[in-house]
Design a protein around this motif. Structure first.
Motif, short mmCIF file in Angstrom:
data_model
loop_
_atom_site.label_atom_id
_atom_site.label_comp_id
_atom_site.label_asym_id
_atom_site.label_seq_id
_atom_site.Cartn_x
_atom_site.Cartn_y
_atom_site.Cartn_z
N ARG A 239 0.83 -1.20 0.00
CA ARG A 239 0.00 0.00 0.00
C ARG A 239 0.86 1.26 0.00
O ARG A 239 0.61 2.22 -0.73
CB ARG A 239 -0.91 0.00 1.22
CG ARG A 239 -1.74 1.26 1.36
CD ARG A 239 -2.14 1.47 2.80
NE ARG A 239 -2.76 2.76 3.00
CZ ARG A 239 -2.76 3.41 4.14
NH1 ARG A 239 -2.14 2.90 5.19
NH2 ARG A 239 -3.35 4.58 4.27
N MET A 267 -7.01 1.53 -5.57
CA MET A 267 -6.13 0.48 -5.08
C MET A 267 -5.49 0.86 -3.75
O MET A 267 -5.35 0.02 -2.85
CB MET A 267 -5.04 0.19 -6.12
CG MET A 267 -5.54 -0.41 -7.42
SD MET A 267 -6.42 -1.98 -7.19
CE MET A 267 -8.13 -1.44 -7.22
N TYR A 314 -8.62 -6.41 -5.23
CA TYR A 314 -7.30 -5.95 -5.66
C TYR A 314 -6.72 -6.91 -6.71
O TYR A 314 -6.20 -6.46 -7.74
CB TYR A 314 -6.37 -5.86 -4.45
CG TYR A 314 -4.92 -5.58 -4.82
CD1 TYR A 314 -4.49 -4.28 -5.05
CD2 TYR A 314 -4.01 -6.62 -4.97
CE1 TYR A 314 -3.18 -4.02 -5.40
CE2 TYR A 314 -2.69 -6.37 -5.33
CZ TYR A 314 -2.28 -5.07 -5.54
OH TYR A 314 -0.98 -4.82 -5.91
#
Length: 576
Positions: A239, A267, A314
């Motif tokens: 991330r 995302m 994802y």
């Protein structure tokens, strides 16, 4: 740690954390000056009560400023970029624990809604049977009637909220101290000076695409690692990697940001919610808030379900030949362009530190001409010629960056700066580390294999480094006057110059230099600095002036007689 206010299009029906009372801002949210001013404004808002929205907005503003500084520092080595980023990081991190707690409290209300005052009456009665001095996990729950135990389904949420409320107050005190320590006066000074420096760099340039490719490469590696081991830490690192890539695109590549912004934010938010769920479960288990095994199992199942849904979402967009990774990569530099842009970035960075970078560029040109000429003459020099040439180029371009901190001992300072700088994508780390050593010996004491900076290298690497330093040392001496009077050099083919033989039988290396004169002021410096090259090559080095063919338009055979006469008629008359 903000979350999208609308449901993710790829996750229908899932819970989405949103920040309440958020109003759309009419202002255009771009530019370093805008975000630095926002930091000052949000500091005032946060100081009022440290509520979730102002804390979130201040962290966003700080993060934007730090990401802009990070990107610009890669091209502009002004130390204020690093200082501003460091100051913002301290406040950002000390607000992080408070923001984590506030987000967990919001998640608890989403996952296990807290009952109204009417609905809480049976719960309070059930809780009354428990000692307030102990958590539910430490009580004897078997004595509570079944109907009342059913109400205990939300007891875990209630207990965790109480714990987090206490921690929130503690973190507000810590955040208040951090805000008091934040130097707003210095920040206002940077608000006036740094945006002016940022304006010098053109948005959308190929250099920023190269920087974005660096971030893409780092994030893609984190993606592969996360899918390989599936750990919480790996997904959290992924991330952060996507976030760093997103900020470079958002701040410096407007065209790409317009096309990719929604996917990048989606995302980042999806992985952010995965991290939030991981933190929430870890906190709940460490606080022992579950009254029984069934309660723990229900919460765990719900959190795992929400987490798995986001991971799957994802994967759908980020795996396969048509993934977003491939879409982003296709618009970024390719092939040989990568190293060319890395060299341009290196030059731009050095230009900001070197007080006479034009001299360093001339030295780089002379050093490469000397290096290529020695190889063409058949001399056995370096283990890996391509790698050695790259190191020589970097060393020549960067050899004077240490002058940014003073003339005295600048070769040693250059060594430290180059080693600490890191290598842009397209350059090997080993080549730049060797370049730092070569730059270290472009002047000063001669390098020996027993020198503290060389003694830990393998013998072949020691030899290559000393030889490259010898080439750079002579090239630097050829422009010792910093006036560029020696324009180019050429190593003459030693195999056909049989008359240049030294006393020990070794053939001399003859270097012809355009603009060189043995009677010039720099000739003595050149004679002294060629000694290291002679030692490295085990043969004498002879410099001589280069014969330059006349290029006048009336040279014999160059143009017709009519053209020569016309030139004489039209050329200006020299003043008396």
């Amino acid at each position: 740690m903000a979350r999208a206010q609308n449901p993710h299009p790829l996750l229908p029906g899932t819970l989405v954390l949103s920040s309440t009372n958020h109003t759309a801002r009419a202002k255009k949210t771009t530019g370093l000056r805008y975000w630095m001013l926002r930091v000052s404004e949000e500091c005032d808002h946060v100081a009022a009560d440290f509520s979730p929205d102002p804390v979130h907005d201040l962290r966003v503003s700080l993060r934007r400023c730090r990401s802009l500084a990070d990107g610009l520092y890669a091209l502009d080595p002004d130390p204020n970029w690093k200082a501003m980023r460091k100051a913002g990081k301290r406040l950002f991190q000390r607000l992080g624990a408070l923001r984590d707690i506030q987000i967990m409290m919001e998640w608890i209300e989403k996952l296990g809604p807290v009952q109204s005052s009417v609905e809480r009456a049976p719960l309070r009665q059930a809780q009354g049977r428990l000692s307030p001095a102990k958590l539910a996990s430490e009580q004897n729950l078997e004595s509570i009637p079944g109907a009342e135990r059913q109400v205990m389904g939300d007891f875990a949420a209630q207990a965790l909220l109480k714990i987090l409320a206490v921690r929130e107050q503690e973190q507000k005190l810590e955040a208040h101290a951090a805000l008091e320590e934040f130097d707003r006066k210095q920040w206002r000074q940077w608000t006036r000076s740094l945006p002016a420096r940022a304006a010098r760099v053109r948005l959308g340039s190929a250099l920023f695409k190269h920087l974005a490719l660096e971030r893409w490469t780092e994030a893609r590696e984190l993606h592969n690692r996360a899918l390989r081991n599936r750990s919480q830490a790996a997904f959290h690192s992924l991330r952060i990697g996507i976030k760093r890539f997103r900020y470079i695109v958002e701040n410096f590549l407007p065209a790409e940001h317009k096309a990719w912004s929604n996917d990048l934010k989606e995302m980042q938010d999806v992985l952010g919610e995965v991290h939030d769920l991981d933190v929430l479960w870890a906190t709940a288990t460490s606080c022992h808030v579950f009254p029984d095994h069934d309660s723990r199992a229900r919460w765990h199942e719900r959190i795992l379900s929400e987490r798995a849904t986001r991971i799957e979402g994802y994967r759908r967009k980020m795996i396969g030949p048509a993934s977003l990774w491939q879409v982003w990569r296709a618009a970024l530099p390719q092939g040989k362009q990568i190293q060319a842009l890395a060299t341009r970035r290196m030059k731009l960075w050095a230009h900001g530190l070197d007080p006479d970078f034009a001299h360093s560029e001339r030295v780089a040109g002379l050093a490469l001409e000397l290096y290529d000429g020695l190889l063409a003459s058949g001399l056995q020099l370096f283990v890996d010629a391509i790698s050695a040439r790259s190191s020589l180029l970097a060393a020549a371009l960067l050899h004077d960056v240490g002058k940014s901190k003073g003339e005295k001992g600048h070769h040693k300072t250059s060594f430290d700066i180059i080693r600490a700088h890191g290598n842009p994508l397209g350059w090997k780390a080993a080549d730049l580390q060797r370049a730092a050593l070569v730059a270290r010996f472009h002047r000063g004491s001669l390098p020996t294999r027993k020198h503290k900076d060389l003694r830990d290298l393998l013998p072949n690497e020691q030899k290559a480094t000393i030889q490259l330093a010898a080439v750079l040392r002579l090239a630097n001496a050829l422009d010792a006057a910093h006036d560029g009077h020696i324009r180019r050099i050429q190593v003459e083919n030693s195999q056909i110059r049989t008359n240049q033989i030294s006393a020990n039988g070794n053939e001399a290396v003859v270097i012809a230099a355009e603009g060189y004169s043995p009677l010039s002021a720099s000739a003595q410096t050149i004679a002294a600095e060629r000694h290291l090259l002679e030692t490295a090559l085990h043969r004498p080095v002879i410099l001589k002036p280069m014969k330059v063919v006349s290029r006048q338009p009336w040279a014999k055979g160059a143009v017709s007689r009519e053209s020569r006469m016309k030139f004489r008629r039209t050329r200006p008359i020299a003043p008396a």
